[in-house]
Scaffold this motif. Structure first.
Motif, PDB file in Angstrom:
ATOM      1  N   ARG A 118       0.836  -1.207   0.000  1.00 21.99           N
ATOM      2  CA  ARG A 118       0.000   0.000   0.000  1.00 21.99           C
ATOM      3  C   ARG A 118       0.868   1.252   0.000  1.00 21.99           C
ATOM      4  O   ARG A 118       0.591   2.205  -0.734  1.00 21.99           O
ATOM      5  N   THR A 119       1.940   1.237   0.802  1.00 26.70           N
ATOM      6  CA  THR A 119       2.838   2.394   0.861  1.00 26.70           C
ATOM      7  C   THR A 119       3.466   2.669  -0.494  1.00 26.70           C
ATOM      8  O   THR A 119       3.501   3.813  -0.967  1.00 26.70           O
ATOM      9  N   VAL A 120       3.968   1.624  -1.136  1.00 26.06           N
ATOM     10  CA  VAL A 120       4.607   1.789  -2.443  1.00 26.06           C
ATOM     11  C   VAL A 120       3.596   2.258  -3.484  1.00 26.06           C
ATOM     12  O   VAL A 120       3.871   3.168  -4.285  1.00 26.06           O
ATOM     13  N   ALA A 121       2.400   1.658  -3.473  1.00 26.55           N
ATOM     14  CA  ALA A 121       1.364   2.032  -4.444  1.00 26.55           C
ATOM     15  C   ALA A 121       0.953   3.495  -4.274  1.00 26.55           C
ATOM     16  O   ALA A 121       0.754   4.219  -5.264  1.00 26.55           O
ATOM     17  N   GLU A 122       0.846   3.941  -3.027  1.00 27.65           N
ATOM     18  CA  GLU A 122       0.461   5.339  -2.785  1.00 27.65           C
ATOM     19  C   GLU A 122       1.544   6.296  -3.262  1.00 27.65           C
ATOM     20  O   GLU A 122       1.249   7.360  -3.814  1.00 27.65           O
ATOM     21  N   GLU A 123       2.821   5.936  -3.056  1.00 29.60           N
ATOM     22  CA  GLU A 123       3.901   6.812  -3.510  1.00 29.60           C
ATOM     23  C   GLU A 123       3.960   6.863  -5.041  1.00 29.60           C
ATOM     24  O   GLU A 123       4.274   7.900  -5.622  1.00 29.60           O
ATOM     25  N   ILE A 124       3.657   5.741  -5.687  1.00 29.57           N
ATOM     26  CA  ILE A 124       3.576   5.743  -7.150  1.00 29.57           C
ATOM     27  C   ILE A 124       2.461   6.675  -7.608  1.00 29.57           C
ATOM     28  O   ILE A 124       2.630   7.459  -8.558  1.00 29.57           O
ATOM     29  N   ASP A 125       1.323   6.608  -6.926  1.00 26.99           N
ATOM     30  CA  ASP A 125       0.209   7.518  -7.233  1.00 26.99           C
ATOM     31  C   ASP A 125       0.631   8.972  -7.041  1.00 26.99           C
ATOM     32  O   ASP A 125       0.288   9.852  -7.842  1.00 26.99           O
ATOM     33  N   PRO A 254      -0.942  11.505   3.887  1.00 29.36           N
ATOM     34  CA  PRO A 254       0.066  10.684   4.569  1.00 29.36           C
ATOM     35  C   PRO A 254      -0.190  10.586   6.064  1.00 29.36           C
ATOM     36  O   PRO A 254      -0.853  11.450   6.655  1.00 29.36           O
ATOM     37  N   TYR A 255       0.359   9.550   6.657  1.00 30.10           N
ATOM     38  CA  TYR A 255       0.285   9.420   8.110  1.00 30.10           C
ATOM     39  C   TYR A 255       1.243  10.412   8.769  1.00 30.10           C
ATOM     40  O   TYR A 255       0.841  11.262   9.556  1.00 30.10           O
ATOM     41  N   LEU A 256       2.520  10.330   8.412  1.00 26.14           N
ATOM     42  CA  LEU A 256       3.508  11.234   8.997  1.00 26.14           C
ATOM     43  C   LEU A 256       4.242  12.067   7.951  1.00 26.14           C
ATOM     44  O   LEU A 256       5.055  12.906   8.300  1.00 26.14           O
ATOM     45  N   GLY A 257       3.985  11.864   6.695  1.00 29.58           N
ATOM     46  CA  GLY A 257       4.638  12.635   5.651  1.00 29.58           C
ATOM     47  C   GLY A 257       4.874  11.781   4.425  1.00 29.58           C
ATOM     48  O   GLY A 257       4.975  10.555   4.512  1.00 29.58           O
ATOM     49  N   SER A 258       4.977  12.447   3.278  1.00 25.54           N
ATOM     50  CA  SER A 258       5.235  11.754   2.023  1.00 25.54           C
ATOM     51  C   SER A 258       6.293  12.543   1.258  1.00 25.54           C
ATOM     52  O   SER A 258       5.972  13.431   0.478  1.00 25.54           O
ATOM     53  N   PRO A 259       7.578  12.231   1.483  1.00 25.61           N
ATOM     54  CA  PRO A 259       8.652  13.030   0.887  1.00 25.61           C
ATOM     55  C   PRO A 259       8.934  12.725  -0.579  1.00 25.61           C
ATOM     56  O   PRO A 259       9.701  13.444  -1.217  1.00 25.61           O
ATOM     57  N   THR A 260       8.341  11.670  -1.125  1.00 25.56           N
ATOM     58  CA  THR A 260       8.715  11.221  -2.466  1.00 25.56           C
ATOM     59  C   THR A 260       8.500  12.275  -3.550  1.00 25.56           C
ATOM     60  O   THR A 260       9.424  12.563  -4.319  1.00 25.56           O
ATOM     61  N   PRO A 261       7.305  12.888  -3.681  1.00 27.51           N
ATOM     62  CA  PRO A 261       7.135  13.873  -4.754  1.00 27.51           C
ATOM     63  C   PRO A 261       8.081  15.066  -4.630  1.00 27.51           C
ATOM     64  O   PRO A 261       8.655  15.520  -5.615  1.00 27.51           O
ATOM     65  N   MET A 262       8.260  15.559  -3.395  1.00 27.26           N
ATOM     66  CA  MET A 262       9.100  16.738  -3.225  1.00 27.26           C
ATOM     67  C   MET A 262      10.572  16.428  -3.473  1.00 27.26           C
ATOM     68  O   MET A 262      11.296  17.237  -4.059  1.00 27.26           O
ATOM     69  N   SER A 263      11.031  15.257  -3.045  1.00 22.69           N
ATOM     70  CA  SER A 263      12.429  14.901  -3.303  1.00 22.69           C
ATOM     71  C   SER A 263      12.670  14.731  -4.792  1.00 22.69           C
ATOM     72  O   SER A 263      13.738  15.092  -5.303  1.00 22.69           O
ATOM     73  N   CYS A 264      11.666  14.223  -5.503  1.00 23.76           N
ATOM     74  CA  CYS A 264      11.794  14.088  -6.961  1.00 23.76           C
ATOM     75  C   CYS A 264      11.872  15.467  -7.619  1.00 23.76           C
ATOM     76  O   CYS A 264      12.678  15.700  -8.519  1.00 23.76           O
ATOM     77  N   LEU A 265      11.040  16.390  -7.159  1.00 24.17           N
ATOM     78  CA  LEU A 265      11.064  17.755  -7.670  1.00 24.17           C
ATOM     79  C   LEU A 265      12.414  18.411  -7.399  1.00 24.17           C
ATOM     80  O   LEU A 265      12.988  19.079  -8.271  1.00 24.17           O
ATOM     81  N   ILE A 266      12.943  18.215  -6.205  1.00 17.60           N
ATOM     82  CA  ILE A 266      14.245  18.791  -5.854  1.00 17.60           C
ATOM     83  C   ILE A 266      15.348  18.221  -6.747  1.00 17.60           C
ATOM     84  O   ILE A 266      16.237  18.952  -7.204  1.00 17.60           O
ATOM     85  N   ASN A 267      15.286  16.936  -7.004  1.00 23.08           N
ATOM     86  CA  ASN A 267      16.276  16.332  -7.900  1.00 23.08           C
ATOM     87  C   ASN A 267      16.277  17.019  -9.260  1.00 23.08           C
ATOM     88  O   ASN A 267      17.327  17.317  -9.828  1.00 23.08           O
TER      89      ASN A 267
END
Length: 310
Positions: A118-125, A254-267
């Motif tokens: 579920r965590t991986v699927a949500e981050e993909i979304d 997110p429960y405590l945070g979802s850094p994936t989109p922002m880290s991708c943007l920063i990259n």
């Protein structure tokens, strides 16, 4: 109740200050909505945590109206698509949820394997949402600002400090005159105040938006520095002070945070910034590598000799 301050009143106007834009749209449209439309509006404002996860069919069933009524309601309050309406509702709910509220919807008791998937699927979304919503021209404009020959201050607080540090640290590898600051450190006010007038400040703000970042955004605006705000929602209160904005929207709460989109943007921002440095980049990075070597900063196989057996 968590959302009491946002409830609609059937008779009369809503006077609650600082309404979320979505709630403001609904309240402003109440007089011209049909009776069934008003039922939808009242349900959404009184039960946003339920409505945010509903499809058009589920919302229609909850309010005992047709799906067509839901579609007309969304259009009537100014949205072209139900998904756009749902994103704004998601941002509203995310901004207001406490840690205990998030625990209720996190389903942390699920089996570990199911929770992982579920965590991986949500981050993909979330990444797909970033891909579909962020404008490349806007990102290029922000890179233009970061490429100026001026000091850049990168500020974050609490969860967003992780992302601010990541942005600032990676930027130091491609250009000079970068300073990473903590929003919770009062000396940040000193650094901003004495910074040159042409300075660029980047504030990274993630839900639930610390008040100290709002105050710093106001200070940067008053000082006349160029302010770039990188955030995760159009509801971010620091945006009101921004000269340039990048919003890395997430689809899920997110429960405590979802850094994936922002880290991708920063990259992307740092890679694009690096691509504009030309030969200066090589000289800058060669200087860093020389310093790492001389001061034995990083592990290096060439400097290691095998241990002598006893």
């Amino acid at each position: 109740m968590l959302f009491n301050s946002y409830r609609l009143i059937r008779e009369g106007s809503v006077t609650t200050p600082q309404l979320h834009p979505l709630i403001d749209k609904i309240t402003a449209s109440m007089d011209r909505l049909t009776p069934k439309g008003r039922i939808l509006g009242e349900y959404i404002v009184s039960e946003p945590r339920k409505a945010v996860f509903m499809t058009t069919k589920e919302l229609a069933e909850a309010c005992e109206v047709s799906e067509a009524t839901v579609v007309r309601f969304v259009s009537g309050i100014g949205y072209d698509r139900y998904s756009d309406f749902q994103q704004d509702l998601r941002d509203f709910v995310d901004t207001e949820l406490t840690l205990l509220d998030r625990l209720d919807i996190a389903d942390i008791q699920a089996p570990g394997a199911a929770r992982f998937r579920r965590t991986v699927a949500e981050e993909i979304d979330n990444l797909q949402q970033l891909y579909n919503t962020l404008d490349v021209e806007t990102m290029q404009t922000v890179v233009d600002v970061l490429n100026r020959k001026a000091p850049v201050h990168v500020i974050g607080s609490r969860l967003s400090y992780t992302m601010a540090y990541y942005l600032g640290w990676t930027m130091t590898k491609v250009r000079d005159n970068i300073r990473i600051l903590r929003g919770s450190d009062r000396t940040t006010i000193d650094w901003l105040t004495i910074a040159p007038a042409d300075s660029v400040t980047v504030i990274v703000a993630t839900s639930r938006y610390p008040n100290e970042l709002i105050r710093l955004g106001k200070l940067v605006k008053r000082l006349g520095h160029t302010l770039v705000v990188i955030t995760d929602s159009t509801a971010c209160p620091v945006l009101q002070f921004a000269d340039h904005r990048l919003i890395a929207l997430s689809k899920h709460i997110p429960y405590l945070g979802s850094p994936t989109p922002m880290s991708c943007l920063i990259n992307f921002l740092v890679h694009e910034l690096a691509s504009r440095q030309g030969e200066i980049l090589k000289a800058h990075q060669a200087k860093l590598e020389q310093s790492y070597w001389e001061n034995d900063v990083l592990f290096n196989m060439k400097k290691r000799t095998p241990a002598t057996p006893e």
